[in-house]
Motif scaffolding. Structure first.
Motif, PDB file in Angstrom:
ATOM      1  N   HIS A  62       0.918  -1.264  -0.039  1.00 12.05           N
ATOM      2  CA  HIS A  62       0.074   0.035  -0.010  1.00 12.05           C
ATOM      3  C   HIS A  62       0.953   1.162   0.110  1.00 12.05           C
ATOM      4  CE1 HIS A  62      -3.436   2.601   0.644  1.00 12.05           C
ATOM      5  NE2 HIS A  62      -2.809   3.081   1.616  1.00 12.05           N
ATOM      6  N   CYS A  63       1.095   1.727  -1.004  1.00 14.51           N
ATOM      7  CA  CYS A  63       1.946   2.998  -1.472  1.00 14.51           C
ATOM      8  C   CYS A  63       1.372   4.286  -0.979  1.00 14.51           C
ATOM      9  CB  CYS A  63       2.268   2.974  -2.658  1.00 14.51           C
ATOM     10  SG  CYS A  63       3.187   1.598  -3.283  1.00 14.51           S
ATOM     11  N   ARG A  86       6.145  -3.627  -6.376  1.00 15.84           N
ATOM     12  CA  ARG A  86       5.080  -2.726  -7.113  1.00 15.84           C
ATOM     13  C   ARG A  86       4.145  -2.476  -5.953  1.00 15.84           C
ATOM     14  NH1 ARG A  86       5.719  -1.763 -12.311  1.00 15.84           N
ATOM     15  NH2 ARG A  86       7.619  -2.905 -13.086  1.00 15.84           N
ATOM     16  N   CYS A  87       3.289  -1.343  -6.209  1.00 13.51           N
ATOM     17  CA  CYS A  87       2.191  -0.962  -5.547  1.00 13.51           C
ATOM     18  C   CYS A  87       1.084  -1.882  -5.838  1.00 13.51           C
ATOM     19  CB  CYS A  87       1.856   0.618  -5.460  1.00 13.51           C
ATOM     20  SG  CYS A  87       3.130   1.712  -5.411  1.00 13.51           S
ATOM     21  N   ASN A  92      -4.618   4.458  -8.089  1.00 11.09           N
ATOM     22  CA  ASN A  92      -3.866   5.376  -8.834  1.00 11.09           C
ATOM     23  C   ASN A  92      -2.292   4.961  -9.066  1.00 11.09           C
ATOM     24  OD1 ASN A  92      -3.661   6.370  -6.094  1.00 11.09           O
ATOM     25  ND2 ASN A  92      -2.699   8.267  -7.240  1.00 11.09           N
ATOM     26  N   LEU A  93      -1.965   4.146  -8.101  1.00 10.25           N
ATOM     27  CA  LEU A  93      -0.507   3.515  -7.925  1.00 10.25           C
ATOM     28  C   LEU A  93      -0.496   2.259  -8.218  1.00 10.25           C
ATOM     29  CD1 LEU A  93       1.030   5.835  -4.880  1.00 10.25           C
ATOM     30  CD2 LEU A  93       1.265   6.187  -7.708  1.00 10.25           C
ATOM     31  N   ASN A  94      -1.515   1.681  -8.428  1.00  7.87           N
ATOM     32  CA  ASN A  94      -1.468   0.141  -8.742  1.00  7.87           C
ATOM     33  C   ASN A  94      -0.458  -0.257  -9.830  1.00  7.87           C
ATOM     34  OD1 ASN A  94      -2.604  -2.167 -10.269  1.00  7.87           O
ATOM     35  ND2 ASN A  94      -2.894  -2.789  -8.213  1.00  7.87           N
ATOM     36  N   SER A 100      10.405   3.823  -8.468  1.00 11.17           N
ATOM     37  CA  SER A 100       9.937   5.008  -9.340  1.00 11.17           C
ATOM     38  C   SER A 100       9.198   5.895  -8.505  1.00 11.17           C
ATOM     39  CB  SER A 100       9.323   4.377 -10.535  1.00 11.17           C
ATOM     40  OG  SER A 100       7.917   4.090 -10.153  1.00 11.17           O
ATOM     41  N   LEU A 101       9.187   5.672  -7.481  1.00 10.45           N
ATOM     42  CA  LEU A 101       7.941   6.809  -6.723  1.00 10.45           C
ATOM     43  C   LEU A 101       8.979   7.765  -5.939  1.00 10.45           C
ATOM     44  CD1 LEU A 101       5.824   4.264  -5.025  1.00 10.45           C
ATOM     45  CD2 LEU A 101       5.360   5.436  -7.034  1.00 10.45           C
TER      46      LEU A 101
END
Length: 143
Positions: A62-63, A86-87, A92-94, A100-101
């Protein structure tokens, strides 16, 4: 402790306690891949000064702002990150790669969205059932 390698992959782990690795200062390889971890706080990994290989892919991260420390740690170049974590949420970030965040992507909301609240987790449900049964037995004994 002299432990240098710790494999905890494929274990359905959902949470890593803040100080879970605090005594593992010599740890070089940590595998937490393919679990159900949604967040890893900075305090959890900040003391792992000898860590060289971290595998955390295939977890439903969960980002949000709770992940800023982990993202900074991954981007520091101090550790090799195998796979591509990965998220999973928010929507919206899935699918976004953690490396890269930026902090601007990782925001937290002060309000709770009741329409999108998580279902009761299995472990919490079992505790509630246990407490209910204890109260039921106690009331029967008092009767």
């Amino acid at each position: 402790m002299n432990l240098e390698t710790l494999f905890l992959f494929d274990n359905s782990i959902t949470k890593i306690e803040d100080n879970a690795f605090s005594d593992l200062t010599k740890l070089k390889i940590l595998r937490l891949d393919n679990n159900r971890i949604s967040s890893i706080k900075n305090i959890t990994i900040s003391g792992l000064t000898n860590l060289r290989d971290l595998r955390i892919q295939d977890n439903p991260f969960h980002c949000d702002c709770e992940l800023i420390g982990l993202v900074d740690f991954l981007k520091s170049g101090r550790v090799s990150v195998s796979g591509d974590p990965r998220c999973f949420t928010p929507e919206n970030l899935n699918g976004a790669s953690l490396v890269s965040l930026s902090a601007a992507n990782l925001t937290c909301s002060d309000t709770i969205d009741e329409t999108n609240s998580a279902p009761l987790k299995e472990g919490n449900f079992l505790v509630i059932v246990y407490l209910f049964l204890c109260l039921l037995v106690k009331s029967m004994m008092d009767f």
